[in-house]
Design a protein around this motif. Structure first.
Motif, mmCIF file in Angstrom:
data_model
loop_
_atom_site.group_PDB
_atom_site.id
_atom_site.type_symbol
_atom_site.label_atom_id
_atom_site.label_comp_id
_atom_site.label_asym_id
_atom_site.label_seq_id
_atom_site.Cartn_x
_atom_site.Cartn_y
_atom_site.Cartn_z
ATOM 1 N N ILE A 105 1.285 4.749 1.643
ATOM 2 C CA ILE A 105 0.879 5.311 2.933
ATOM 3 C C ILE A 105 1.520 6.678 3.116
ATOM 4 C CG2 ILE A 105 0.824 4.932 5.428
ATOM 5 C CD1 ILE A 105 1.511 1.931 4.764
ATOM 6 N N ALA A 122 0.828 -1.205 0.000
ATOM 7 C CA ALA A 122 0.000 0.000 0.000
ATOM 8 C C ALA A 122 0.862 1.255 0.000
ATOM 9 C CB ALA A 122 -0.906 -0.005 1.218
ATOM 10 N N PRO A 182 -11.110 5.164 6.304
ATOM 11 C CA PRO A 182 -11.016 3.693 6.264
ATOM 12 C C PRO A 182 -10.296 3.092 7.470
ATOM 13 C CG PRO A 182 -9.335 4.630 4.850
ATOM 14 C CD PRO A 182 -10.132 5.801 5.387
ATOM 15 N N TRP A 183 -10.858 3.239 8.651
ATOM 16 C CA TRP A 183 -10.225 2.760 9.869
ATOM 17 C C TRP A 183 -10.026 1.241 9.863
ATOM 18 C CZ3 TRP A 183 -8.098 6.342 12.785
ATOM 19 C CH2 TRP A 183 -8.600 7.651 12.712
ATOM 20 N N GLU A 184 -10.916 0.530 9.194
ATOM 21 C CA GLU A 184 -10.837 -0.935 9.179
ATOM 22 C C GLU A 184 -9.606 -1.435 8.419
ATOM 23 O OE1 GLU A 184 -12.954 0.365 5.507
ATOM 24 O OE2 GLU A 184 -13.097 0.892 7.645
ATOM 25 N N GLU A 185 -9.001 -0.582 7.604
ATOM 26 C CA GLU A 185 -7.790 -0.991 6.907
ATOM 27 C C GLU A 185 -6.625 -1.177 7.870
ATOM 28 O OE1 GLU A 185 -6.885 1.686 3.757
ATOM 29 O OE2 GLU A 185 -8.736 1.275 2.635
ATOM 30 N N TRP A 186 -6.725 -0.568 9.048
ATOM 31 C CA TRP A 186 -5.648 -0.686 10.028
ATOM 32 C C TRP A 186 -6.100 -1.350 11.324
ATOM 33 C CZ3 TRP A 186 -0.837 -0.248 8.635
ATOM 34 C CH2 TRP A 186 -0.531 0.478 7.478
ATOM 35 N N SER A 211 -18.090 -2.304 9.281
ATOM 36 C CA SER A 211 -17.070 -3.135 8.637
ATOM 37 C C SER A 211 -17.064 -4.559 9.182
ATOM 38 C CB SER A 211 -15.690 -2.507 8.831
ATOM 39 O OG SER A 211 -15.641 -1.226 8.238
ATOM 40 N N LEU A 244 -4.273 9.209 8.471
ATOM 41 C CA LEU A 244 -5.513 8.626 7.940
ATOM 42 C C LEU A 244 -6.323 9.629 7.126
ATOM 43 C CD1 LEU A 244 -7.107 5.848 8.241
ATOM 44 C CD2 LEU A 244 -4.957 6.060 9.455
ATOM 45 N N GLN A 278 -0.727 -6.363 10.134
ATOM 46 C CA GLN A 278 -0.442 -5.819 8.796
ATOM 47 C C GLN A 278 1.058 -5.821 8.467
ATOM 48 O OE1 GLN A 278 -2.176 -4.204 11.141
ATOM 49 N NE2 GLN A 278 -4.108 -3.409 10.338
ATOM 50 N N GLU A 297 4.381 -0.276 3.819
ATOM 51 C CA GLU A 297 4.466 -0.919 5.126
ATOM 52 C C GLU A 297 5.915 -1.062 5.604
ATOM 53 O OE1 GLU A 297 0.650 -2.535 3.231
ATOM 54 O OE2 GLU A 297 2.690 -2.032 2.595
#
Length: 372
Positions: free
Chosen positions: A4, A2, A82-86, A125, A63, A230, A43
């Motif tokens: 970031i 990703a 998109p909090w669910e991505e982390w 989510s 974010l 992650q 990452e």
């Protein structure tokens, strides 16, 4: 991997130092702002930046950023991220932050609104109404500055100044991150002598030794994101392997002195913890008695402030002694951090350059005298 966006918070005045560090690590998409440096990575950058950055306070994932002058707006814009991505289903996500010059000035209210918005997003989510929060830690940080909100997740945990070598310190110690920045702002090369005649707990000489040997400051500590699913463990192992392979084994000529024998003993203990004791000689000495050891070296020091000594005239007398002693170091560069606006008068020489820095909440001046 990703893409970031990261934020590295820094002490005011050292932003350019951190930006230079990031470029050296290979990151080019860099934006410098007051008190922070933004950069783009993946990452792997979480591992490498935490392990390598010397002058940054921590590494945050950005974010989102948006305007918010009402609580409804803060809630909805936070929920849209998109909090669910982390944050995983069992992740802990406490919220902390600050508000300056903004309509939403109540920090507790902002914390509550942001927490509720994240929960609502995660409910959708993960299709559940309750979160145990008994898993890895994803500390959410927010800043509200002139109604502009920035929401972040902390990847570092304990601040990056916590290298792990300074379990004990003397009164009013210099942060390791600022000490490293002081060294990085000089023209010192590792093949030249280095001296701190007010070594205190040894922070400046130790940071110089880490820089001179190209030892990553975070190599021997842990970070909160090491427990995140992650970031694979092999990614952290690879980053540490890379850092170990880049350590230089050359001998350095670094010295630190202090009039206080207990400070000298503490410095020696801290240098052993940092595994750089073979590169540094610490000794008890009054600044008036110091002598050069070689040519074209570098002095970096943080002499006592008036707040520490109790009486300003005592500090000014130290500055006079420094001026006389430092004349013996005519081929050396000298860098002195102090909050005293009239330092040059008592030192007896005008600086070639002066830079404003902050030591905690204390506004300081970094007086720079270049070699002749």
């Amino acid at each position: 991997m990703a893409t970031i966006t990261f934020i590295a918070p820094v002490v005011f005045g050292v932003e350019s130092v951190t930006a230079r560090e990031l470029r050296k690590l290979g990151y080019e998409d860099i934006s410098v702002k007051d008190g922070k440096v933004e950069f783009v990575g993946n990452e792997e950058a979480i591992c490498r930046s935490n392990i390598w950055l010397r002058s940054a306070e921590r590494v945050l994932i950005k974010l989102g950023e948006f305007h918010a002058d009402t609580y409804d707006e803060l809630f909805e814009r936070t929920k849209a991220l998109p909090w669910e991505e982390w944050i995983p289903e069992n992740g802990q996500f406490p919220v902390k932050g600050y508000s300056l010059k903004s309509q939403l000035h109540s920090v507790p209210d902002c914390q509550s609104i942001i927490k509720k918005a994240i929960v609502e997003r995660l409910k959708i989510s993960y299709k559940k109404n309750w979160f145990e929060e008994d898993g890895p830690l994803y500390r959410v940080q927010f800043s509200l500055m002139k109604d502009e909100a920035t929401l972040m997740i902390d990847t570092s945990g304990v601040g990056l100044h916590k290298r792990g070598y300074r379990e004990k310190s003397n009164i009013a110690p210099l942060k390791e991150t600022l000490a490293a920045a002081l060294v990085l702002l000089t023209k010192w090369k590792s093949d030249k002598p280095f001296l701190d005649p007010f070594c205190g707990s040894g922070t400046i000489p130790i940071e110089a030794a880490l820089i001179g040997t190209n030892t990553a400051p975070g190599l021997r500590r842990r970070f909160v994101s090491e427990k995140w699913p992650q970031i694979p463990k092999k990614m952290w192992n690879s980053a540490r392997t890379e850092a170990r392979s880049l350590i230089k084994n050359e001998k350095l000529e670094i010295r630190g002195s202090d009039i206080d024998k207990d400070a000298v003993a503490l410095s020696e203990e801290n240098s052993r913890r940092a595994q750089v004791s073979e590169h540094i000689i610490f000794e008890q000495a009054d600044v008036k008695d110091i002598e050069p050891f070689g040519d074209y070296g570098c002095i970096v020091c943080n002499p006592p402030y008036g707040e520490r000594m109790g009486e300003e005239h005592e500090v000014e007398e130290i500055y006079r002694k420094m001026g006389k002693a430092f004349k013996r170091f005519d081929t050396w560069s000298k860098y002195i951090l102090t909050p005293h606006k009239n330092f040059e008068y008592f030192f007896g020489e005008k600086a070639d350059k002066n830079r404003k820095l902050y030591n905690g909440m204390i506004k300081c001046y970094y007086y720079q005298y270049f070699s002749r």
